[in-house]
Design a protein around this motif. Structure first.
Motif, PDB file in Angstrom:
ATOM      1  N   SER A  46     -24.414  62.589  65.186  1.00  0.00           N
ATOM      2  CA  SER A  46     -24.560  61.476  63.858  1.00  0.00           C
ATOM      3  C   SER A  46     -26.126  62.381  62.982  1.00  0.00           C
ATOM      4  N   PRO A  47     -25.986  61.681  62.435  1.00  0.00           N
ATOM      5  CA  PRO A  47     -27.291  61.861  61.139  1.00  0.00           C
ATOM      6  C   PRO A  47     -28.041  61.462  62.095  1.00  0.00           C
ATOM      7  N   ASP A  48     -28.285  59.922  62.805  1.00  0.00           N
ATOM      8  CA  ASP A  48     -29.558  59.667  64.066  1.00  0.00           C
ATOM      9  C   ASP A  48     -29.715  59.395  64.776  1.00  0.00           C
ATOM     10  N   ILE A  84     -19.918  65.665  59.002  1.00  0.00           N
ATOM     11  CA  ILE A  84     -20.977  63.972  58.563  1.00  0.00           C
ATOM     12  C   ILE A  84     -21.581  64.318  57.333  1.00  0.00           C
ATOM     13  N   SER A  86     -24.144  61.630  55.570  1.00  0.00           N
ATOM     14  CA  SER A  86     -24.612  60.507  56.117  1.00  0.00           C
ATOM     15  C   SER A  86     -24.901  59.414  54.354  1.00  0.00           C
ATOM     16  N   GLU A  87     -25.392  60.490  54.122  1.00  0.00           N
ATOM     17  CA  GLU A  87     -26.287  59.912  52.179  1.00  0.00           C
ATOM     18  C   GLU A  87     -25.000  59.139  51.297  1.00  0.00           C
ATOM     19  N   GLY A  89     -21.821  57.828  54.580  1.00  0.00           N
ATOM     20  CA  GLY A  89     -21.307  57.361  55.227  1.00  0.00           C
ATOM     21  C   GLY A  89     -19.554  57.909  55.185  1.00  0.00           C
ATOM     22  N   ASP A 103     -14.113  56.731  57.282  1.00  0.00           N
ATOM     23  CA  ASP A 103     -15.695  55.712  56.969  1.00  0.00           C
ATOM     24  C   ASP A 103     -16.388  56.843  58.540  1.00  0.00           C
ATOM     25  N   MET A 104     -17.287  57.347  58.391  1.00  0.00           N
ATOM     26  CA  MET A 104     -18.090  57.837  59.575  1.00  0.00           C
ATOM     27  C   MET A 104     -19.150  56.360  60.565  1.00  0.00           C
ATOM     28  N   ASN A 105     -18.466  55.377  60.004  1.00  0.00           N
ATOM     29  CA  ASN A 105     -19.065  54.447  61.363  1.00  0.00           C
ATOM     30  C   ASN A 105     -17.814  53.236  61.686  1.00  0.00           C
ATOM     31  N   LYS A 128     -26.429  67.599  49.348  1.00  0.00           N
ATOM     32  CA  LYS A 128     -25.137  66.443  49.438  1.00  0.00           C
ATOM     33  C   LYS A 128     -24.868  67.106  47.870  1.00  0.00           C
ATOM     34  N   ASN A 291     -30.117  66.451  66.329  1.00  0.00           N
ATOM     35  CA  ASN A 291     -30.117  66.569  64.141  1.00  0.00           C
ATOM     36  C   ASN A 291     -31.855  66.068  64.724  1.00  0.00           C
TER      37      ASN A 291
END
Length: 406
Positions: A46-48, A84, A86-87, A89, A103-105, A128, A291
Motif C-alpha cells: 500500500s502507498p503508506d 493501487i 492512493s490519490e 482510493g 475500494d483500496m481500504n 496519475k 514504498n
C-alpha cells in the motif's frame, strides 16, 4: 617444494583473490517472520507501507506490514495484474470481467471497465491522470478520476508509461530475426505510434519489460541478462549478466534496484549499476522494496515464508556508516550552505562524495567561539542530489548524509 604443495598454494591464492572481489552475501536484520505460507505471483505494498498484498490463483491476500499478520483474502478470484492509486482510493485489478475497480481500504467493488479478460498489465501515468490496459487485442486509455475513455487502438503488447503522454509497448517483430521483440512508442495526444525502438527481446518474454523510476530507461529481461536502454533513442546503455531473472524492482528513491532469479538475488546501485550486495541464494526466492522506507524490504523464502528485513542501503553503497539519526546538520535538505557543529577546530580533511563514490571539491571554513565550533560548507557548486560528507579529525571520522536541492 612438492608439486602438490605448490598447486595447493596456488588454489588458495586464487580463492582468496576471488573472494576479495566478491560482493558480500547478507541476511539482513529480521524484523518479523510470517506464520502463514502463501504462494504468490506478485507482491505490492500500500502507498503508506502499512499493508502488502499478494496475488495468486485464489485472489489478492492482505498482510499487515508491521508484524506480517495475515488478514485474509482481500479480493477473491483470479487476477492477472493489480495496483493501487492512493490519490483516488482505488485498487485496479485485471480480471475476466474486465478492468475491475475496488475500494483500496475495504475491498468493496466499485465498477468495471470492459467485459473481457485484459490479458496483460495495466499502468498509470506519472501524474496519475491516465491509465492504460489491454483488452480484446486493443489498448484502452482512460482518464482519472472521471474514468472516461480517451482513446483505443489495436496493439497486443504490454504497456508502460514513459511520461504523461507516451506509452511504451512490446511488439513481436519478425523483421528483427529470430522471433525477437521491439518496442513501440504511442502518443496519447497524437493518438498514433510515433516511434519504433529496435530493442531486441527474446520471444515469449514480451511482458518482461520495465521502465525506470525516472522514466529514462526501458529495461528488458531475458534468460541470461538484464538490459538497460535509453528510452528516447533505444540505445543499449548497460547490461547485467543474470541467470533467469524474473523479478525487478526499484527502491522508493530510485537509487537502488533489485533483481531476483533462480540462483541469485542482488541489490544494485542504479547510478553505476554496481552490485552492492547479494542475498542468500539458497533461501531467498525474491525481494520487494517498501514504498516509503529506504532501509526495509520483504523477502520471500522457501515454502512461501515471508520475512521483513532491514538493511542500511546507503552505508552498504558507500562503505561507511551514515548518521541519519543525529540532527546536527542544518539546514538539511539545503540549497547552498550547511552547518555542522564540531567538538574542536582540528579538522584534517572534509570529503564530499555522491553515491557512486565520486568526490567533489570542498570549500569550507570553521566558525568558533569559546563554547561552540561550527564547520560551514559552501555547496553552491554542487548539483542537486544526495551526498555523503566525511569529516576527519585526528583519528576520528564522522559521516553524514546530506540532501542538496536546487
Amino acid at each position: 617444494m612438492s608439486k602438490f604443495l605448490l598447486l595447493t598454494m596456488a588454489v588458495l591464492i586464487f580463492l582468496l583473490c576471488a573472494d576479495a572481489d566478491a560482493q558480500p552475501t547478507l541476511q539482513g536484520e529480521v524484523i518479523w517472520e510470517s506464520t502463514t505460507s502463501v504462494g504468490f505471483n506478485d507482491l505490492k505494498f500500500s502507498p503508506d507501507d502499512k499493508y502488502f498484498y499478494i496475488r495468486n490463483d485464489n485472489g489478492i491476500h492482505k498482510f499487515d506490514s508491521e508484524n506480517g499478520h495475515y488478514m485474509g483474502i482481500f479480493i477473491a478470484g483470479l487476477t492477472d495484474d493489480f495496483g493501487i492509486i492512493s490519490e483516488y482510493g482505488w485498487m485496479f485489478c485485471t480480471r475476466a470481467e474486465g478492468l475491475s475497480i475496488y475500494d483500496m481500504n475495504t475491498g468493496e467493488f466499485i465498477r468495471n471497465i470492459g467485459d473481457s479478460w485484459p490479458g496483460g498489465w495495466f499502468d498509470v501515468s506519472p501524474d496519475k491522470s491516465k491509465i492504460v490496459f489491454r483488452q480484446q487485442g486493443s489498448m484502452w486509455v482512460y482518464s482519472l478520476p472521471d474514468l472516461q475513455e480517451i482513446c483505443r487502438f489495436q496493439h497486443n503488447g504490454s504497456p508502460r508509461f514513459l511520461n504523461n503522454d507516451q506509452i511504451a509497448m512490446t511488439r513481436s517483430d519478425s523483421a528483427m530475426g529470430g522471433g525477437n521483440w521491439a518496442v513501440d512508442i504511442y502518443s496519447v495526444q497524437q493518438q498514433m505510434i510515433i516511434k519504433k525502438l529496435p530493442i531486441p527481446h527474446p520471444a515469449n518474454s514480451g511482458d518482461a519489460m520495465y521502465v525506470s523510476s525516472d522514466y529514462k530507461n526501458i529495461i528488458t529481461i531475458n534468460s541470461t541478462e538484464v538490459n538497460f536502454y535509453d528510452s528516447e533513442k533505444g540505445e543499449l546503455i548497460n547490461k547485467i549478466p543474470f541467470h533467469q531473472a524474473y523479478i525487478f524492482g526499484f527502491n522508493p528513491t530510485g537509487q537502488y534496484y533489485n533483481i531476483s532469479g533462480s540462483i541469485q538475488n542482488s541489490i544494485y546501485n542504479f547510478k553505476n549499476h554496481k552490485e552492492i550486495f547479494s542475498l542468500n541464494p539458497d533461501d531467498i526466492r525474491a525481494v520487494r522494496f517498501l514504498n516509503l522506507n529506504n532501509k526495509r524490504l520483504i523477502s520471500i523464502h522457501k515454502f512461501g515464508i515471508l520475512k521483513m528485513l532491514r538493511f542500511d542501503f546507503d552505508s552498504l553503497a558507500t562503505g561507511v556508516e551514515i548518521k541519519d539519526d543525529i540532527p546536527v546538520i542544518y539546514p538539511n535538505p539545503t540549497m547552498n550552505f550547511v552547518n555542522i557543529p564540531i567538538e574542536n577546530e582540528f579538522i584534517t580533511k572534509v570529503v564530499i562524495r555522491d553515491y557512486t563514490g565520486k568526490e567533489f571539491p570542498t570549500d569550507y571554513l570553521i566558525e568558533s567561539n569559546k563554547k561552540l565550533a561550527v564547520l560551514r560548507l559552501n555547496l553552491t557548486t554542487l548539483p542537486k542530489g544526495t551526498y555523503i560528507i566525511t569529516i576527519q579529525s585526528g583519528k576520528e571520522n564522522k559521516t553524514y548524509k546530506l540532501m542538496k536541492g536546487e
